[in-house]
Enzyme design. Structure first.
Site, PDB file in Angstrom:
ATOM      1  N   ASP A  71       0.886  -1.167   0.000  1.00  8.15           N
ATOM      2  CA  ASP A  71       0.000   0.000   0.000  1.00  8.15           C
ATOM      3  C   ASP A  71       0.921   1.213   0.000  1.00  8.15           C
ATOM      4  OD1 ASP A  71      -1.626   2.160   0.606  1.00  8.15           O
ATOM      5  OD2 ASP A  71      -2.947   0.989   1.900  1.00  8.15           O
ATOM      6  N   SER A 115      -0.544  13.936 -14.345  1.00  8.87           N
ATOM      7  CA  SER A 115      -1.760  14.179 -15.123  1.00  8.87           C
ATOM      8  C   SER A 115      -1.756  15.619 -15.613  1.00  8.87           C
ATOM      9  CB  SER A 115      -2.966  13.960 -14.200  1.00  8.87           C
ATOM     10  OG  SER A 115      -4.142  14.471 -14.771  1.00  8.87           O
ATOM     11  N   TYR A 156      -7.756  15.864  -6.632  1.00  8.47           N
ATOM     12  CA  TYR A 156      -6.899  15.192  -7.618  1.00  8.47           C
ATOM     13  C   TYR A 156      -5.843  16.171  -8.151  1.00  8.47           C
ATOM     14  CZ  TYR A 156      -5.681  12.192 -11.609  1.00  8.47           C
ATOM     15  OH  TYR A 156      -5.007  11.406 -12.514  1.00  8.47           O
ATOM     16  N   SER A 183      -3.125  16.892  -5.575  1.00  6.78           N
ATOM     17  CA  SER A 183      -2.198  15.770  -5.354  1.00  6.78           C
ATOM     18  C   SER A 183      -1.218  15.646  -6.523  1.00  6.78           C
ATOM     19  CB  SER A 183      -2.974  14.463  -5.159  1.00  6.78           C
ATOM     20  OG  SER A 183      -3.612  14.061  -6.356  1.00  6.78           O
ATOM     21  N   LYS A 184      -1.691  15.945  -7.738  1.00 11.18           N
ATOM     22  CA  LYS A 184      -0.822  15.800  -8.911  1.00 11.18           C
ATOM     23  C   LYS A 184       0.113  17.022  -9.075  1.00 11.18           C
ATOM     24  CE  LYS A 184      -2.223  11.735 -10.423  1.00 11.18           C
ATOM     25  NZ  LYS A 184      -1.338  10.562 -10.465  1.00 11.18           N
TER      26      LYS A 184
HETATM   27  N1  LIG Z   1      -6.814   6.906 -16.733  1.00 12.79           N
HETATM   28  C1  LIG Z   1      -6.679   8.215 -16.926  1.00 12.79           C
HETATM   29  O1  LIG Z   1      -7.480   8.871 -17.638  1.00 12.79           O
HETATM   30  C2  LIG Z   1      -5.525   8.941 -16.282  1.00 12.79           C
HETATM   31  C3  LIG Z   1      -5.260  10.257 -16.700  1.00 12.79           C
HETATM   32  C4  LIG Z   1      -4.194  10.935 -16.110  1.00 12.79           C
HETATM   33  C5  LIG Z   1      -3.404  10.304 -15.156  1.00 12.79           C
HETATM   34  N2  LIG Z   1      -3.699   9.013 -14.775  1.00 12.79           N
HETATM   35  C6  LIG Z   1      -2.855   8.416 -13.731  1.00 12.79           C
HETATM   36  O2  LIG Z   1      -2.415   7.148 -14.158  1.00 12.79           O
HETATM   37  C7  LIG Z   1      -2.131   6.330 -13.011  1.00 12.79           C
HETATM   38  C8  LIG Z   1      -2.713   4.940 -13.220  1.00 12.79           C
HETATM   39  O3  LIG Z   1      -4.116   5.049 -13.271  1.00 12.79           O
HETATM   40  P1  LIG Z   1      -5.074   4.081 -14.133  1.00 12.79           P
HETATM   41  O4  LIG Z   1      -5.949   4.980 -14.905  1.00 12.79           O
HETATM   42  O5  LIG Z   1      -4.302   3.020 -14.806  1.00 12.79           O
HETATM   43  O6  LIG Z   1      -5.972   3.498 -12.916  1.00 12.79           O
HETATM   44  P2  LIG Z   1      -6.511   2.044 -12.512  1.00 12.79           P
HETATM   45  O7  LIG Z   1      -6.806   1.223 -13.726  1.00 12.79           O
HETATM   46  O8  LIG Z   1      -7.618   2.304 -11.549  1.00 12.79           O
HETATM   47  O9  LIG Z   1      -5.258   1.390 -11.751  1.00 12.79           O
HETATM   48  C9  LIG Z   1      -4.801   1.913 -10.520  1.00 12.79           C
HETATM   49  C10 LIG Z   1      -3.728   0.982  -9.955  1.00 12.79           C
HETATM   50  O10 LIG Z   1      -3.231   1.606  -8.745  1.00 12.79           O
HETATM   51  C11 LIG Z   1      -3.275   0.653  -7.679  1.00 12.79           C
HETATM   52  N3  LIG Z   1      -3.441   1.380  -6.402  1.00 12.79           N
HETATM   53  C12 LIG Z   1      -4.429   2.241  -6.033  1.00 12.79           C
HETATM   54  N4  LIG Z   1      -4.222   2.670  -4.781  1.00 12.79           N
HETATM   55  C13 LIG Z   1      -3.070   2.074  -4.341  1.00 12.79           C
HETATM   56  C14 LIG Z   1      -2.340   2.094  -3.122  1.00 12.79           C
HETATM   57  N5  LIG Z   1      -2.747   2.827  -2.061  1.00 12.79           N
HETATM   58  N6  LIG Z   1      -1.216   1.363  -3.029  1.00 12.79           N
HETATM   59  C15 LIG Z   1      -0.780   0.619  -4.079  1.00 12.79           C
HETATM   60  N7  LIG Z   1      -1.429   0.550  -5.247  1.00 12.79           N
HETATM   61  C16 LIG Z   1      -2.566   1.261  -5.384  1.00 12.79           C
HETATM   62  C17 LIG Z   1      -4.446  -0.273  -8.027  1.00 12.79           C
HETATM   63  O11 LIG Z   1      -4.327  -1.561  -7.414  1.00 12.79           O
HETATM   64  P3  LIG Z   1      -4.977  -1.912  -5.953  1.00 12.79           P
HETATM   65  O12 LIG Z   1      -6.306  -1.220  -5.910  1.00 12.79           O
HETATM   66  O13 LIG Z   1      -5.027  -3.393  -5.889  1.00 12.79           O
HETATM   67  O14 LIG Z   1      -4.012  -1.360  -4.957  1.00 12.79           O
HETATM   68  C18 LIG Z   1      -4.261  -0.385  -9.550  1.00 12.79           C
HETATM   69  O15 LIG Z   1      -3.279  -1.372  -9.843  1.00 12.79           O
HETATM   70  C19 LIG Z   1      -2.723   7.081 -11.815  1.00 12.79           C
HETATM   71  O16 LIG Z   1      -1.689   7.705 -11.079  1.00 12.79           O
HETATM   72  C20 LIG Z   1      -3.624   8.135 -12.448  1.00 12.79           C
HETATM   73  O17 LIG Z   1      -3.774   9.281 -11.653  1.00 12.79           O
HETATM   74  C21 LIG Z   1      -4.727   8.325 -15.319  1.00 12.79           C
END
Ligand SMILES: NC(=O)c1ccc[n+]([C@@H]2O[C@H](COP(=O)([O-])OP(=O)(O)OC[C@H]3O[C@@H](n4cnc5c(N)ncnc54)[C@H](OP(=O)(O)O)[C@@H]3O)[C@@H](O)[C@H]2O)c1
Length: 265
Positions: free
Chosen positions: A60, A139, A152, A155-156
């Site tokens: 975590d 982001s 959000y 944090s970013k």
């Molecule tokens: N998708 C978008 O549109 C977008 C846009 C800009 C930036 N991002 C950034 O891209 C990154 C990945 O996001 P995603 O879109 O791929 O999201 P996602 O599909 O929801 O995946 C999130 C991952 O983070 C893990 N996670 C969440 N909280 C955690 C914690 N406390 N400790 C360890 N692992 C944790 C989750 O696994 P568990 O829940 O099992 O821990 C999961 O593997 C994020 O930082 C997000 O802010 C995404």
């Protein structure tokens, strides 16, 4: 030659899962960290079938002890760290009616910002040894304030500031720091946030599956990040909308505030 070692947080879903495939194809040894043991084991099984060396560590990122353990297990197993990708993250949307939610503000800062700080603290000495790459999946919300996403965005922004400071601090030591200003990518992140929302009818402007189908795929975003590491880029904006948003914010900030309100709200 020994293959390089990449640590990917949040590697069980979305962008992180796609990153595992990119780095596996390039013959990296992979270390995967997330909270769900079941999901970690599933990815371990999938990647092991392709002959990839993979270590999974239940972590975590909000907990410093977990991140210290992640670094120690990685060094125990592989003896070095070449790339750390701080990717684990969550989002949340506040409605105008609910107002500012302090507990959610803390939750997002703890995961998106302190998750990055905790992992970086314990892996930075190893990255300096290898002149490796420190990466943050940030982001567009970390460069411009998006409406109804104050938790959000803050944090970013904090993550961006933390990594940018380290880049300058270690500029003469060969450390590569990449901040990825990702744009909309189709993953589970919004669906997880919706489950968690405490008010009806939001996120504002979210068009569900139709909107998801117009986003970059996780694989496309991951390919950009992989190339950013390969070519040691400083910053990346994988989406066209993201590039335009940041440019307009510099050129015509007042008008851009109105455009952001129209486009993102
Ligand atoms: N998708 C978008 O549109 C977008 C846009 C800009 C930036 N991002 C950034 O891209 C990154 C990945 O996001 P995603 O879109 O791929 O999201 P996602 O599909 O929801 O995946 C999130 C991952 O983070 C893990 N996670 C969440 N909280 C955690 C914690 N406390 N400790 C360890 N692992 C944790 C989750 O696994 P568990 O829940 O099992 O821990 C999961 O593997 C994020 O930082 C997000 O802010 C995404």
């Amino acid at each position: 030659m020994k293959s390089r070692v990449v640590v990917i947080t949040g590697g069980t879903s979305g962008i992180g899962r796609a990153l595992c495939d990119c780095f596996a194809k390039a013959n990296y040894q992979i270390v995967l960290a997330a909270r769900s043991e079941d999901k970690l084991k599933k990815v371990q099984k999938e990647l092991s079938l392709t002959g990839t060396q993979i270590l999974v560590v239940k972590t975590d990122v909000r907990l410093e002890e977990d991140c210290k353990n992640l670094a120690a297990e990685t060094i125990n197993c592989y003896g070095q760290i070449d790339v750390l990708i701080n990717n684990a993250g969550i989002t949340w949307y506040e409605s105008d009616n609910d107002g500012i939610n302090i507990s959610k503000q803390r939750d997002l800062i703890n995961t998106n910002f302190f998750g990055t700080v905790n992992c970086t603290k314990h892996m930075l000495p190893h990255l300096l040894d290898t002149k490796g790459s420190l990466v943050g999946v940030c982001s567009i919300a970390g460069e411009v304030g998006l409406p109804n996403r104050s938790a959000y965005s803050s944090s970013k922004f904090a993550m961006n500031g933390f990594l940018s400071s380290l880049r300058v601090q270690h500029i003469k030591k060969g450390l590569h720091v990449l901040v990825v200003f990702s744009g909309y990518t189709s993953t589970n992140i919004r669906k997880s946030a919706i489950k968690d929302c405490n008010s009806s009818g939001f996120p504002p402007g979210y068009g569900g599956d139709v909107m998801e189908s117009n986003m970059l795929s996780a694989e496309e975003t991951a390919r950009h990040i992989f190339n950013g590491v390969k070519y040691r880029k400083r910053a990346l904006r994988p989406t066209f909308v993201g590039k335009v948003t940041v440019l307009l914010n510099k050129l015509i900030p007042h008008l851009n505030d109105r455009l952001l309100h129209k486009y993102y709200k």
